[in-house]
Design an enzyme around this catalytic site. Structure first.
Site, PDB file in Angstrom:
ATOM      1  N   CYS A  47     -26.808 -23.017  36.139  1.00 30.01           N
ATOM      2  CA  CYS A  47     -27.097 -24.136  35.237  1.00 30.01           C
ATOM      3  C   CYS A  47     -27.123 -25.443  36.030  1.00 30.01           C
ATOM      4  O   CYS A  47     -26.456 -25.573  37.052  1.00 30.01           O
ATOM      5  CB  CYS A  47     -26.033 -24.187  34.145  1.00 30.01           C
ATOM      6  SG  CYS A  47     -26.147 -25.620  33.079  1.00 30.01           S
ATOM      7  N   SER A  49     -25.653 -28.127  35.501  1.00 29.87           N
ATOM      8  CA  SER A  49     -24.329 -28.756  35.651  1.00 29.87           C
ATOM      9  C   SER A  49     -23.563 -28.214  36.858  1.00 29.87           C
ATOM     10  O   SER A  49     -22.752 -28.928  37.445  1.00 29.87           O
ATOM     11  CB  SER A  49     -23.483 -28.550  34.401  1.00 29.87           C
ATOM     12  OG  SER A  49     -24.157 -29.078  33.303  1.00 29.87           O
ATOM     13  N   HIS A  52     -24.754 -30.246  39.530  1.00 28.73           N
ATOM     14  CA  HIS A  52     -24.187 -31.601  39.446  1.00 28.73           C
ATOM     15  C   HIS A  52     -22.851 -31.690  40.189  1.00 28.73           C
ATOM     16  O   HIS A  52     -22.506 -32.739  40.710  1.00 28.73           O
ATOM     17  CB  HIS A  52     -24.015 -32.026  37.982  1.00 28.73           C
ATOM     18  CG  HIS A  52     -25.316 -32.409  37.334  1.00 28.73           C
ATOM     19  ND1 HIS A  52     -25.462 -32.521  35.969  1.00 28.73           N
ATOM     20  CD2 HIS A  52     -26.528 -32.701  37.863  1.00 28.73           C
ATOM     21  CE1 HIS A  52     -26.711 -32.874  35.702  1.00 28.73           C
ATOM     22  NE2 HIS A  52     -27.372 -32.989  36.828  1.00 28.73           N
ATOM     23  N   HIS A  68     -20.462 -21.245  34.870  1.00 27.98           N
ATOM     24  CA  HIS A  68     -19.915 -21.344  33.506  1.00 27.98           C
ATOM     25  C   HIS A  68     -20.820 -20.695  32.476  1.00 27.98           C
ATOM     26  O   HIS A  68     -20.580 -20.832  31.279  1.00 27.98           O
ATOM     27  CB  HIS A  68     -19.676 -22.818  33.153  1.00 27.98           C
ATOM     28  CG  HIS A  68     -20.940 -23.618  33.136  1.00 27.98           C
ATOM     29  ND1 HIS A  68     -21.520 -24.085  34.289  1.00 27.98           N
ATOM     30  CD2 HIS A  68     -21.745 -24.002  32.127  1.00 27.98           C
ATOM     31  CE1 HIS A  68     -22.627 -24.732  33.980  1.00 27.98           C
ATOM     32  NE2 HIS A  68     -22.794 -24.684  32.679  1.00 27.98           N
ATOM     33  N   CYS A 175     -24.320 -20.935  27.850  1.00 32.52           N
ATOM     34  CA  CYS A 175     -24.556 -22.388  28.023  1.00 32.52           C
ATOM     35  C   CYS A 175     -25.956 -22.789  27.579  1.00 32.52           C
ATOM     36  O   CYS A 175     -26.142 -23.280  26.475  1.00 32.52           O
ATOM     37  CB  CYS A 175     -24.301 -22.857  29.450  1.00 32.52           C
ATOM     38  SG  CYS A 175     -24.586 -24.637  29.595  1.00 32.52           S
TER      39      CYS A 175
HETATM   40  N1  COD Z   1     -39.957 -37.809  31.461  1.00 31.38           N
HETATM   41  C1  COD Z   1     -40.270 -36.601  30.961  1.00 31.38           C
HETATM   42  N2  COD Z   1     -39.789 -35.434  31.478  1.00 31.38           N
HETATM   43  C2  COD Z   1     -38.981 -35.523  32.539  1.00 31.38           C
HETATM   44  C3  COD Z   1     -38.609 -36.751  33.118  1.00 31.38           C
HETATM   45  C4  COD Z   1     -39.156 -37.940  32.544  1.00 31.38           C
HETATM   46  N3  COD Z   1     -38.874 -39.140  33.022  1.00 31.38           N
HETATM   47  N4  COD Z   1     -37.780 -36.507  34.169  1.00 31.38           N
HETATM   48  C5  COD Z   1     -37.627 -35.179  34.226  1.00 31.38           C
HETATM   49  N5  COD Z   1     -38.329 -34.564  33.242  1.00 31.38           N
HETATM   50  C6  COD Z   1     -38.420 -33.142  32.940  1.00 31.38           C
HETATM   51  C7  COD Z   1     -38.484 -32.245  34.161  1.00 31.38           C
HETATM   52  O1  COD Z   1     -39.791 -32.097  34.635  1.00 31.38           O
HETATM   53  C8  COD Z   1     -37.920 -30.918  33.611  1.00 31.38           C
HETATM   54  O2  COD Z   1     -38.919 -30.086  33.108  1.00 31.38           O
HETATM   55  C9  COD Z   1     -37.014 -31.367  32.452  1.00 31.38           C
HETATM   56  O3  COD Z   1     -37.212 -32.748  32.272  1.00 31.38           O
HETATM   57  C10 COD Z   1     -35.499 -31.140  32.757  1.00 31.38           C
HETATM   58  O4  COD Z   1     -35.280 -29.790  32.892  1.00 31.38           O
HETATM   59  P1  COD Z   1     -34.209 -29.110  33.897  1.00 31.38           P
HETATM   60  O5  COD Z   1     -34.694 -27.719  34.136  1.00 31.38           O
HETATM   61  O6  COD Z   1     -33.959 -30.008  35.046  1.00 31.38           O
HETATM   62  O7  COD Z   1     -32.864 -29.099  33.082  1.00 31.38           O
HETATM   63  P2  COD Z   1     -32.249 -28.159  31.940  1.00 31.38           P
HETATM   64  O8  COD Z   1     -33.203 -27.945  30.820  1.00 31.38           O
HETATM   65  O9  COD Z   1     -31.663 -26.920  32.554  1.00 31.38           O
HETATM   66  O10 COD Z   1     -31.018 -29.078  31.459  1.00 31.38           O
HETATM   67  C11 COD Z   1     -31.233 -30.374  31.151  1.00 31.38           C
HETATM   68  C12 COD Z   1     -29.945 -31.084  30.669  1.00 31.38           C
HETATM   69  C13 COD Z   1     -30.267 -32.545  30.627  1.00 31.38           C
HETATM   70  C14 COD Z   1     -29.579 -30.604  29.297  1.00 31.38           C
HETATM   71  C15 COD Z   1     -28.759 -30.814  31.625  1.00 31.38           C
HETATM   72  O11 COD Z   1     -29.031 -31.233  32.897  1.00 31.38           O
HETATM   73  C16 COD Z   1     -27.540 -31.558  31.150  1.00 31.38           C
HETATM   74  O12 COD Z   1     -27.404 -32.751  31.238  1.00 31.38           O
HETATM   75  N6  COD Z   1     -26.620 -30.823  30.625  1.00 31.38           N
HETATM   76  C17 COD Z   1     -25.412 -31.383  30.163  1.00 31.38           C
HETATM   77  C18 COD Z   1     -25.221 -31.042  28.759  1.00 31.38           C
HETATM   78  C19 COD Z   1     -24.034 -30.164  28.576  1.00 31.38           C
HETATM   79  O13 COD Z   1     -23.819 -29.702  27.484  1.00 31.38           O
HETATM   80  N7  COD Z   1     -23.284 -29.906  29.665  1.00 31.38           N
HETATM   81  C20 COD Z   1     -22.164 -29.047  29.685  1.00 31.38           C
HETATM   82  C21 COD Z   1     -22.338 -27.819  30.521  1.00 31.38           C
HETATM   83  S1  COD Z   1     -23.915 -27.536  31.029  1.00 31.38           S
HETATM   84 ZN    ZN Z   2     -24.335 -25.394  31.674  1.00 35.45          ZN
END
Ligand code: COD
Ligand code: ZN
Length: 375
Positions: A47, A49, A52, A68, A175
């Site tokens: 994931c 995170s 991160h 996780h 998750c």
């Molecule tokens: N405009 C539009 N799209 C964008 C931009 C932008 N400026 N920047 C990036 N993107 C797109 C990317 O191209 C990508 O497709 C998407 O956004 C992000 O996807 P991923 O694959 O990087 O991330 P995910 O879907 O796995 O997770 C995104 C979260 C933001 C949910 C994740 O990073 C997060 O913050 N999780 C925390 C939430 C939580 O509950 N955490 C606890 C344990 S995980």
């Molecule tokens: Zn997660």
């Protein structure tokens, strides 16, 4: 020969320094103490995170065993454990459900006060670790630490699931899938015939799209700067897709024109301030609901003019899709088994656990939605 009550030596991926690869090392995993459970890992998703932590934006004590989002089988239980037994299939819960705190007792709250997210102590509830490597302590992460062949968790951080469930798929319910899907069905409470917009079409954003679809939304608009994400978004339910660069005007103006002044529900699934503001302004000023799913780095704040909410908009957020984890995860697994939704579209790569560093590279290069590590 039973391993119960004994120290188990096994392989784990240890992070010793920020921005360095994981090293696969032999660790000792102590037996579970009272109200704890030792689990043999079967599958673990990678994931954002977890990454991160590696890049320093989510500080937690090092050295550490991350992970996780996973599924496994109970190996042994400590004194007083009543809800799981050896051989049970389980999903670790990074937000536990103690069922005793004020949040657990509230009908809607799910951010149990026993969570490890607010205080990253790197231990279990009693302040100690069950992991050592060459005599030195290794820290836990979020009370789960699933990048290890065996891990120890608190009973309140485990959901027992259908014995027939394929663990290499349902691990995502730990998750990414639940976070996105629940944000639509539980947090926003998307209604049949409604209009929705989802910013960010990664694994979590696609799960939001699936939730909007399951709730009967009429239009689901996916927004992403990477157009390669659009095909899969359409596959799981997006009716239209937009790239912010394709128009000289701000996205919220484009969406307002497409949807009669604004959508019913909007979601930010990226973790950026500018897209959180765009998502908020995409929802209708009189009745729109905007849900923050992404976590923004560090101490940044939203430039939120109160006038944006005065007409009747709602801005909200949630962790783990607002689901009470121990109650909801077995039900989500049952719904998966009943084919209410699919997880395959989210799984782009499957790798043996030892190739964990390759899995993280795929994530960082934007090549994977989810990589599942198998043990
Ligand atoms: N405009 C539009 N799209 C964008 C931009 C932008 N400026 N920047 C990036 N993107 C797109 C990317 O191209 C990508 O497709 C998407 O956004 C992000 O996807 P991923 O694959 O990087 O991330 P995910 O879907 O796995 O997770 C995104 C979260 C933001 C949910 C994740 O990073 C997060 O913050 N999780 C925390 C939430 C939580 O509950 N955490 C606890 C344990 S995980
Ligand atoms: Zn997660």
């Amino acid at each position: 020969m039973s391993t119960a009550g004994k120290v188990i030596k096994c392989k784990a991926a240890v992070l010793r320094e920020l921005n360095k690869p994981f090293s696969i090392e032999e660790v000792e995993v102590a037996p579970p103490r009272a109200n704890e459970v030792r689990v043999k890992m079967v599958a673990a998703g990678i994931c954002r995170s977890d990454d991160h932590v590696v890049n320093g934006s989510l500080p937690t004590p090092l050295p550490v065993i991350l992970g996780h989002e996973a599924a496994g089988v109970v190996e042994s239980v400590g004194a007083g454990v009543t809800t799981v037994k050896p051989g049970d299939k389980v999903i670790p819960l990074f937000v536990p459900q103690c069922r005793q705190c004020t949040v657990c007792k509230h009908p809607e709250g799910n951010f149990c006060l026993k969570n490890h997210l607010k205080t990253q102590r790197g231990t279990l509830e009693d302040g100690t670790s069950r992991f050592t490597c060459r005599g030195k302590t290794i820290h836990h992460f979020l009370g789960t630490s699933t990048f290890s062949q065996y891990t120890v968790l608190e009973e309140m951080a485990l959901a027992r699931v259908d014995p027939a469930a394929p663990l290499d798929k349902v691990c995502l319910i730990g998750c990414g899938f639940s976070t996105g899907y629940g944000s639509a069905v539980k947090v926003a409470k998307v209604t049949p015939g409604s209009t929705c917009v989802v910013f960010g079409l990664g694994g979590v954003g696609l799960s939001v799209v699936m939730g909007c679809k399951a709730a009967g939304a009429a239009r689901i608009i996916g927004v992403d700067i990477n157009k390669d994400k659009f095909a899969k978004a359409r596959e799981v339910g997006a009716t239209e897709c937009l790239s912010p660069q394709d128009s000289a005007r701000p996205v919220h103006e484009v969406v307002a024109e497409m949807c009669d002044g604004g959508v019913d529900f909007s979601f930010e699934v990226i973790g950026r301030m500018d897209t959180m503001m765009s998502a908020l302004m995409c929802c209708h000023e009189a009745f729109g609901v905007s849900v923050i799913v992404g976590v923004a780095p560090g101490s940044q704040s939203l430039p939120l003019h109160p006038g944006l909410l005065l007409g009747g908009r709602t801005l909200k957020g949630a962790i783990f899709g607002g689901f009470k984890s121990r109650d909801s995860v077995p039900r989500l697994v049952a719904e998966f088994m009943a084919k209410k939704y699919a997880l395959d579209p989210l799984i782009t790569h499957v790798l043996p656990f030892e190739k964990i560093n390759e899995g993280f590279d795929l994530l960082r290069e934007g090549k994977s939605i989810r990589t599942v590590l198998t043990f």
